[in-house]
Scaffold this active site. Structure first.
Site, PDB file in Angstrom:
ATOM      1  CG  ASP A  63      -1.802  -1.274   1.540  1.00  0.00           C
ATOM      2  OD1 ASP A  63      -2.213  -1.492   0.165  1.00  0.00           O
ATOM      3  OD2 ASP A  63      -2.368  -1.896   2.195  1.00  0.00           O
ATOM      4  CE  LYS A  65       2.577  -2.263  -4.481  1.00  0.00           C
ATOM      5  NZ  LYS A  65       2.222  -2.366  -2.923  1.00  0.00           N
ATOM      6  N   GLY A  80      -4.786  -4.736  -3.408  1.00  0.00           N
ATOM      7  CA  GLY A  80      -5.662  -3.122  -3.864  1.00  0.00           C
ATOM      8  C   GLY A  80      -4.414  -2.473  -4.531  1.00  0.00           C
ATOM      9  CG  HIS A  81      -2.533  -2.299  -7.058  1.00  0.00           C
ATOM     10  ND1 HIS A  81      -1.745  -3.214  -7.798  1.00  0.00           N
ATOM     11  CD2 HIS A  81      -1.904  -3.144  -4.967  1.00  0.00           C
ATOM     12  CE1 HIS A  81      -1.248  -3.782  -6.923  1.00  0.00           C
ATOM     13  NE2 HIS A  81      -0.793  -3.535  -6.109  1.00  0.00           N
ATOM     14  CD  GLN A 115       0.617  -8.716  -2.564  1.00  0.00           C
ATOM     15  OE1 GLN A 115       1.093  -9.533  -3.569  1.00  0.00           O
ATOM     16  NE2 GLN A 115      -0.947  -8.747  -2.602  1.00  0.00           N
TER      17      GLN A 115
HETATM   18  P1  GDP Z   1      -0.494   0.209  -3.971  1.00  0.00           P
HETATM   19  O1  GDP Z   1      -1.201  -1.176  -3.324  1.00  0.00           O
HETATM   20  O2  GDP Z   1       0.733   0.003  -3.582  1.00  0.00           O
HETATM   21  O3  GDP Z   1      -1.392   0.518  -5.240  1.00  0.00           O
HETATM   22  O4  GDP Z   1      -1.251   1.414  -3.284  1.00  0.00           O
HETATM   23  P2  GDP Z   1      -3.084   1.780  -2.218  1.00  0.00           P
HETATM   24  O5  GDP Z   1      -3.695   1.928  -3.496  1.00  0.00           O
HETATM   25  O6  GDP Z   1      -3.378   0.544  -1.625  1.00  0.00           O
HETATM   26  O7  GDP Z   1      -2.670   3.019  -1.212  1.00  0.00           O
HETATM   27  C1  GDP Z   1      -2.136   4.146  -1.454  1.00  0.00           C
HETATM   28  C2  GDP Z   1      -2.978   5.460  -1.297  1.00  0.00           C
HETATM   29  O8  GDP Z   1      -2.706   6.528  -1.280  1.00  0.00           O
HETATM   30  C3  GDP Z   1      -4.420   5.684  -2.304  1.00  0.00           C
HETATM   31  O9  GDP Z   1      -5.886   5.161  -1.623  1.00  0.00           O
HETATM   32  C4  GDP Z   1      -3.753   6.206  -3.099  1.00  0.00           C
HETATM   33  O10 GDP Z   1      -4.465   7.070  -3.740  1.00  0.00           O
HETATM   34  C5  GDP Z   1      -2.981   6.905  -2.225  1.00  0.00           C
HETATM   35  N1  GDP Z   1      -1.939   7.873  -2.327  1.00  0.00           N
HETATM   36  C6  GDP Z   1      -0.753   7.204  -3.665  1.00  0.00           C
HETATM   37  N2  GDP Z   1      -0.387   8.011  -3.901  1.00  0.00           N
HETATM   38  C7  GDP Z   1      -0.525   9.070  -2.889  1.00  0.00           C
HETATM   39  C8  GDP Z   1      -0.108  10.403  -2.861  1.00  0.00           C
HETATM   40  O11 GDP Z   1       1.500  10.887  -3.169  1.00  0.00           O
HETATM   41  N3  GDP Z   1      -0.476  11.268  -1.724  1.00  0.00           N
HETATM   42  C9  GDP Z   1      -1.967  11.705  -1.515  1.00  0.00           C
HETATM   43  N4  GDP Z   1      -2.548  12.039   0.064  1.00  0.00           N
HETATM   44  N5  GDP Z   1      -2.310   9.939  -1.383  1.00  0.00           N
HETATM   45  C10 GDP Z   1      -1.731   9.238  -2.063  1.00  0.00           C
HETATM   46  P1  IMO Z   2      -0.895  -4.403  -2.472  1.00  0.00           P
HETATM   47  O1  IMO Z   2      -1.050  -5.234  -3.233  1.00  0.00           O
HETATM   48  C1  IMO Z   2      -1.073  -5.045   2.114  1.00  0.00           C
HETATM   49  C2  IMO Z   2      -0.057  -8.789   4.126  1.00  0.00           C
HETATM   50  C3  IMO Z   2      -1.807  -8.993   4.574  1.00  0.00           C
HETATM   51  C4  IMO Z   2      -1.199 -10.607   5.595  1.00  0.00           C
HETATM   52  C5  IMO Z   2      -0.442 -10.851   4.560  1.00  0.00           C
HETATM   53  C6  IMO Z   2      -0.706 -12.316   4.232  1.00  0.00           C
HETATM   54  O2  IMO Z   2      -2.589  -3.477  -2.203  1.00  0.00           O
HETATM   55  O3  IMO Z   2       0.493  -3.307  -1.883  1.00  0.00           O
HETATM   56  P2  IMO Z   2      -2.078 -13.156   1.988  1.00  0.00           P
HETATM   57  O4  IMO Z   2      -3.785 -12.323   2.454  1.00  0.00           O
HETATM   58  O5  IMO Z   2      -1.500 -12.090   0.936  1.00  0.00           O
HETATM   59  O6  IMO Z   2      -1.723 -14.425   2.268  1.00  0.00           O
HETATM   60  O7  IMO Z   2      -2.158 -12.132   3.193  1.00  0.00           O
HETATM   61  O8  IMO Z   2       0.352  -9.923   3.201  1.00  0.00           O
HETATM   62  N1  IMO Z   2      -1.042  -8.301   2.283  1.00  0.00           N
HETATM   63  C7  IMO Z   2      -0.796  -7.102   2.064  1.00  0.00           C
HETATM   64  N2  IMO Z   2      -0.485  -5.657   2.789  1.00  0.00           N
HETATM   65  N3  IMO Z   2      -0.947  -4.877   0.900  1.00  0.00           N
HETATM   66  C8  IMO Z   2      -0.817  -5.917  -0.307  1.00  0.00           C
HETATM   67  O9  IMO Z   2      -0.968  -6.174  -1.114  1.00  0.00           O
HETATM   68  C9  IMO Z   2      -1.439  -6.900   0.960  1.00  0.00           C
HETATM   69  N4  IMO Z   2      -1.434  -8.495   0.657  1.00  0.00           N
HETATM   70  C10 IMO Z   2      -1.478  -8.919   1.268  1.00  0.00           C
HETATM   71  O10 IMO Z   2      -2.794  -7.716   5.058  1.00  0.00           O
HETATM   72  O11 IMO Z   2      -0.601  -9.520   6.437  1.00  0.00           O
HETATM   73 MG    MG Z   3      -3.204  -1.377  -1.581  1.00  0.00          MG
END
Ligand code: GDP
Ligand code: IMO
Ligand code: MG
Length: 423
Positions: free
Chosen positions: A13, A16, A40-41, A222
């Site tokens: 999270d 990415k 969750g992207h 991840q």
């Molecule tokens: P990922 O799993 O690495 O793709 O990240 P997620 O999408 O799960 O979580 C990142 C969250 O931060 C999302 O809600 C994005 O919209 C938000 N986000 C990404 N970059 C920035 C940033 O530079 N500033 C802010 N405020 N939000 C960001």
């Molecule tokens: P993105 O791509 C954050 C964590 C779970 C748990 C561990 C193992 O959005 O960054 P799993 O279901 O993969 O066997 O769970 O990994 N986990 C993540 N944490 N972002 C993710 O994906 C994750 N995908 C798995 O919370 O601790």
């Molecule tokens: Mg995510």
């Protein structure tokens, strides 16, 4: 060499997807290489927010071919839900390619995931319960079903029947729920038929694209410290999100890769159990969670917050051969009086030489911090490095000095254009 990899450097999270969406503008293919719908992207374009679990984050561009690579575990109900949702919003998924070599997730993998977690009790991993671990276990046991098997539906239906019957026996023996095998065969015959037009020899297609001079972007899910080998085992996922996994999960060899972008939040979060040296419990942590909206996209769980950890980041630079870092969500720290950055670990009062090989120790270390004064102003409108306050630049420069690679992108907001890209 036209291949770039985007990899998470913390526990997921990091933002990415936002960086992938940004880089996708100059790439012809965006390829997921591991994981599944545990990811969750989030991509934000204008007032539209897209939360993607399986479809690569480049899908929003018409010129991009989204590819689900051979290293991914594919949950078909989620895949089609995502395709339907994107198409109802005017985003075409017709170019999507799914590797014939990718593995399929079935409902029994999810039942097994839940059963393993409940048996672990307080020692549970805190998985997303999506069946990721059991699906990769079947792959390693060589009993998993692959996407390419849907090319022959009668044979596929028979294989589903056999695997479902064996899985049901195992589940019941372990004290889990039973399920209706024939209903599952019918469901997956329909889903398998729908999958047929997307099934592709992606290894060949990607090499042809590279040979034709295109740029290809490999999308990690991840992160480094959730890596099955290099993460905080056993509190990890069941694949290799690190850059090496990008080669195995796409069939693109390492000599093609010229750029490896590590994504790091300006602080740290983690979902699920496991050690976390810079974790913040209390008011400051709550403030990060509130301002940063740190709740999981997939499970809705509150993410555990903490300060940026440069011991981890330096390790991530090594493991992934990072060429650069994108430092995201710097804007979330706008209102903080002081920003702490961990630059070392003490164990029993003595400094540790870098990141320990025993995750157990990670639970026992005391971080040493550099404290930086907060910049106390909004940075979301900044688009060039000069526009950032000197106190915000200081954290960027501390990162570069400590980990030895440049910070090339700085995130100042969730929207596509809310970033500083340094030349
Ligand atoms: P990922 O799993 O690495 O793709 O990240 P997620 O999408 O799960 O979580 C990142 C969250 O931060 C999302 O809600 C994005 O919209 C938000 N986000 C990404 N970059 C920035 C940033 O530079 N500033 C802010 N405020 N939000 C960001
Ligand atoms: P993105 O791509 C954050 C964590 C779970 C748990 C561990 C193992 O959005 O960054 P799993 O279901 O993969 O066997 O769970 O990994 N986990 C993540 N944490 N972002 C993710 O994906 C994750 N995908 C798995 O919370 O601790
Ligand atoms: Mg995510």
């Amino acid at each position: 060499m036209p291949v770039a990899v985007v990899v998470g450097t913390q526990w997921g999270d990091e933002g990415k997807a936002k960086v992938i969406d940004l880089l996708a503008e100059t790439h012809s293919h965006v390829v997921r290489y591991q994981g599944g719908h545990n990811a969750g992207h989030t991509v934000v374009v204008g007032d539209q927010k897209y939360a993607l679990q399986l479809i690569p984050s480049g899908v929003l561009y018409n010129h991009v071919t989204p590819v689900i690579g051979n290293g991914v575990v594919v949950d078909l109900p989620t895949l089609f839900k995502e395709i339907d949702s994107l198409e109802s919003r005017g985003i075409s998924c017709s170019r999507l390619m799914v590797s014939s070599l990718a593995q399929l997730i079935f409902p029994w993998h999810q039942l097994l995931d839940a059963l393993h977690e409940s048996k672990l009790g307080d020692a549970k991993i805190g998985t997303t319960l999506k069946g990721i671990g059991p699906a990769y276990a079947d792959k390693a046991l060589r009993v998993g079903l692959r996407v390419g098997m849907v090319r022959d539906i009668p044979a596929f239906a028979q294989l589903v029947r056999e695997r479902a019957t064996a899985a049901r026996e195992m589940l019941v023996a372990l004290g889990g729920e039973s399920f209706d095998v024939e209903a599952m065969v019918t469901q997956f015959t329909e889903l398998g038929t729908r999958l047929q037009p997307y099934v592709a020899d992606t290894v060949n297609a990607l090499h042809k694209a590279i040979e034709a001079g295109n740029n290809v972007l490999l999308e990690g899910a991840q992160a480094t410290f959730l890596d099955l080998d290099h993460g905080t085992y056993p509190f990890v996922t069941s694949s290799n999100p690190t850059a090496g996994g990008a080669c195995a999960g796409t069939g693109i060899g390492p000599r093609h890769i010229s750029r490896v972008v590590g994504i790091a939040k300006a602080y740290t979060t983690r979902v699920g159990s496991g050690p976390f040296p810079t974790e913040l419990i209390g008011e400051l942590g709550d403030k990060i969670v509130d301002i940063g909206h740190e709740f999981g996209t997939v499970t809705g769980r509150r993410r555990r917050p903490g300060w940026l950890d440069l011991v981890m980041l330096r390790h991530a630079v090594r493991i992934n051969s990072l060429t650069e870092i994108a430092l995201t969500k710097l804007d979330i720290l706008d209102t903080f009086d002081e920003v702490r950055v961990c630059v070392g670990y003490l164990l029993n009062g003595k400094p540790l030489d870098g990141y320990p090989d025993d995750s157990q120790l990670l639970g026992e270390v005391t971080p040493t911090y550099v404290d930086l004064p907060g910049w106390k102003q909004e940075i979301r409108a900044c688009r060039t490095y000069d526009q950032l306050p000197a106190r915000a630049q200081a954290i960027v420069e501390l990162v570069e000095k400590h980990v030895g690679v440049p910070v090339s992108i700085i995130g100042v907001g969730p929207e596509r254009d809310a970033c500083v890209v340094r030349a």
